[in-house]
Design an enzyme around this catalytic site. Sequence first.
Site, PDB file in Angstrom:
ATOM      1  N   SER A  35       0.834  -1.215   0.000  1.00  0.00           N
ATOM      2  CA  SER A  35       0.000   0.000   0.000  1.00  0.00           C
ATOM      3  C   SER A  35       0.863   1.256   0.000  1.00  0.00           C
ATOM      4  CB  SER A  35      -0.911   0.009   1.227  1.00  0.00           C
ATOM      5  OG  SER A  35      -0.144  -0.108   2.403  1.00  0.00           O
ATOM      6  N   ASN A 122      -1.581  -2.611  13.294  1.00  0.00           N
ATOM      7  CA  ASN A 122      -3.042  -2.437  13.316  1.00  0.00           C
ATOM      8  C   ASN A 122      -3.464  -1.197  14.109  1.00  0.00           C
ATOM      9  OD1 ASN A 122      -2.906  -4.761  11.915  1.00  0.00           O
ATOM     10  ND2 ASN A 122      -3.844  -6.074  13.473  1.00  0.00           N
ATOM     11  N   HIS A 168     -39.861  24.167  -9.198  1.00  0.00           N
ATOM     12  CA  HIS A 168     -39.968  23.406 -10.452  1.00  0.00           C
ATOM     13  C   HIS A 168     -39.261  24.121 -11.598  1.00  0.00           C
ATOM     14  CE1 HIS A 168     -43.332  21.236  -8.439  1.00  0.00           C
ATOM     15  NE2 HIS A 168     -43.580  22.440  -7.962  1.00  0.00           N
ATOM     16  N   SER A 289     -13.873  27.355 -26.395  1.00  0.00           N
ATOM     17  CA  SER A 289     -14.026  26.144 -27.200  1.00  0.00           C
ATOM     18  C   SER A 289     -12.918  26.098 -28.237  1.00  0.00           C
ATOM     19  CB  SER A 289     -15.391  26.177 -27.886  1.00  0.00           C
ATOM     20  OG  SER A 289     -15.362  25.405 -29.076  1.00  0.00           O
ATOM     21  N   LYS A 295     -17.272  31.046 -27.781  1.00  0.00           N
ATOM     22  CA  LYS A 295     -17.764  30.391 -26.567  1.00  0.00           C
ATOM     23  C   LYS A 295     -17.100  30.834 -25.268  1.00  0.00           C
ATOM     24  CE  LYS A 295     -19.841  26.661 -26.544  1.00  0.00           C
ATOM     25  NZ  LYS A 295     -21.175  26.228 -26.177  1.00  0.00           N
ATOM     26  N   ASN A 297     -17.516  28.932 -21.709  1.00  0.00           N
ATOM     27  CA  ASN A 297     -18.193  27.784 -21.087  1.00  0.00           C
ATOM     28  C   ASN A 297     -17.961  27.731 -19.576  1.00  0.00           C
ATOM     29  OD1 ASN A 297     -19.180  26.856 -23.541  1.00  0.00           O
ATOM     30  ND2 ASN A 297     -17.307  25.696 -23.960  1.00  0.00           N
ATOM     31  N   GLU A 302     -19.305  22.959 -14.129  1.00  0.00           N
ATOM     32  CA  GLU A 302     -19.732  21.633 -14.604  1.00  0.00           C
ATOM     33  C   GLU A 302     -18.888  20.530 -13.979  1.00  0.00           C
ATOM     34  OE1 GLU A 302     -21.023  21.900 -19.132  1.00  0.00           O
ATOM     35  OE2 GLU A 302     -19.295  23.153 -18.724  1.00  0.00           O
ATOM     36  N   TYR A 329      -8.985  -6.542  12.780  1.00  0.00           N
ATOM     37  CA  TYR A 329      -8.329  -6.057  11.562  1.00  0.00           C
ATOM     38  C   TYR A 329      -8.430  -7.101  10.452  1.00  0.00           C
ATOM     39  CZ  TYR A 329      -4.959  -4.349   8.212  1.00  0.00           C
ATOM     40  OH  TYR A 329      -4.384  -3.911   7.052  1.00  0.00           O
ATOM     41  N   LYS A 337      -7.796   3.940   2.841  1.00  0.00           N
ATOM     42  CA  LYS A 337      -7.108   5.235   2.771  1.00  0.00           C
ATOM     43  C   LYS A 337      -7.222   5.900   1.404  1.00  0.00           C
ATOM     44  CE  LYS A 337      -3.981   2.961   4.869  1.00  0.00           C
ATOM     45  NZ  LYS A 337      -4.912   2.034   5.561  1.00  0.00           N
TER      46      LYS A 337
HETATM   47  N1  ARG Z   1      -0.767  -1.398   5.218  1.00  0.00           N
HETATM   48  C1  ARG Z   1      -1.654  -1.866   6.211  1.00  0.00           C
HETATM   49  C2  ARG Z   1      -2.977  -1.100   6.154  1.00  0.00           C
HETATM   50  O1  ARG Z   1      -3.006  -0.044   5.625  1.00  0.00           O
HETATM   51  C3  ARG Z   1      -1.055  -1.705   7.562  1.00  0.00           C
HETATM   52  C4  ARG Z   1      -1.561  -2.657   8.572  1.00  0.00           C
HETATM   53  C5  ARG Z   1      -1.057  -4.015   8.277  1.00  0.00           C
HETATM   54  N2  ARG Z   1      -1.436  -4.932   9.287  1.00  0.00           N
HETATM   55  C6  ARG Z   1      -1.411  -6.249   9.086  1.00  0.00           C
HETATM   56  N3  ARG Z   1      -1.811  -6.963  10.070  1.00  0.00           N
HETATM   57  N4  ARG Z   1      -1.028  -6.756   7.948  1.00  0.00           N
HETATM   58  O2  ARG Z   1      -3.987  -1.553   6.632  1.00  0.00           O
END
Ligand code: ARG
Length: 491
Positions: A35, A122, A168, A289, A295, A297, A302, A329, A337
């Site tokens: 991640s 966690n 309306h 445009s 134009k 716009n 939008e 978890y 995220k």
């Molecule tokens: N990258 C993980 C997340 O965003 C961090 C927590 C990982 N914990 C685990 N038990 N693998 O959730």
Amino acid sequence: MPQKQRKQGNERVQLLWGGRFKKPLAEEALRFSSSFSVDKRLWKQDILGSIAHAVMLGEIGIISASEAKALVKGLFALMRDIEAGKVELEGPDEDIHSFVERKLREYVGEVAGKLHTARSRNDQVVTDFRLWCRDAVKQLAEAILKVQQALVEQAEQHIDTLLPGMTHLQHAQPVRLAHHLLAHFWALQRNLERLKDLLPRLNTSPLGAAALAGSGLPIDPELTARLLGFEKTAQNSMDAVSDRDFACELVFICALTMVHLSRLAEEIVLWSTPEFGFVTLDDAWCTGSSIMPQKRNPDIAELVRGKAALVIGALTQLLTLLKGLPLTYNRDLQEDKGIVFNAVDTTLACLSAMSQLVATATFNADRMRQALARDFSTATDLADYLVRKGVPFREAHRIVGQLVLHLSELGKGLEDATLDDLRLFSDKFDGDALAVLQPEQSVERRKELAGTAKSSVVKQLHRAKAEMKRTVMWLQKFPTISPNLFSHALT
Ligand code: ARG
């Protein structure tokens, strides 16, 4: 016996959990599960949370004072170097937490291995995330305030500008432009109140929950909470690592704010058409445009309308991510995220654009006033006139309806009617009846319940400004990382 490190495809990666495996993680599996590209944005929160944790470990004596000091100094140095661009947020790491620990080892050596005592990723990740969302609450509040400011400033210029209020999308009754603009102010104000209401729930520290069951070591979660500016600590370690309600609430507020902005945006789009001509956008906030030279716009408005779809989608993504997850978890939670970052980024960008678009727009008072011509929008006032003469409202409604039909068949408006025209339909009409047909009188008659009368709108403007002051004061007292965190680190 020295712990064997799990061999990696890429030797630079030291997974935080390699001990019990015989074979390295497949490179693709690492890529799939990493991640880092998303959660690298949490680098500062991760380092600050780690500093608080290290300070606490040292205070309690779980690690020695000198070890704590080394960790804290190393983390600070890393933070400064990332800030200065000397350390890049890059690498084959599983996530930001692994990155910070790996880098810390380069600064302080083996003692880096003591940082994760009494902590799990966690509780660490949700601590970082809460700190990030706390900052987002502040930024969102500031950005909403700017749109409110733009609306109030325009409203102040247009207390005496009248236009057809619509239901309306048909002309209904005359209103003051200030009143119309302030309607958007109050919708945004409710989002500010939602942010204020969310803060205590969001600003709760999960640190100390460790993996799920709490730490077996004698930690002090109150201390880490205080250092990080959290209001309180979690009530239940399992809830602490599983709960993402704060993120859902934040994304909901973003989604609703976007719905509000998109309604304002839609009016801007409509009002800037030549058919309406109620508003002229500043050159800096509209586009041309590539083929049609004439134009102008309203693309920005939008796009705000369009981006509302993305944020509404984010809310669905997040709720769907969480539904059915067993305690505690689960790796699914890693996806939270990106969803929240996108929702907040988009909402902030739209708030910023809209505040400038509104602030620089020109509202065309003459066009608005012209739109009231022959639009029958004071028909209700004429019915009310008859009510004041003792005619039951239903009867008054029918009489004025017949008058409207009669005049429109002649191609006339209410303002063209003579007393004789009126008297064709009721002998209750006297000479003073014609005056009630003036839009200026119509708005003035509505003094009750935050209506369109000037005194009422001026009062409303005062209240709006008082609310803005309250928000500024709330922002001044906004929770932050405790200065103690830094003094600990520097002594
Ligand atoms: N990258 C993980 C997340 O965003 C961090 C927590 C990982 N914990 C685990 N038990 N693998 O959730």
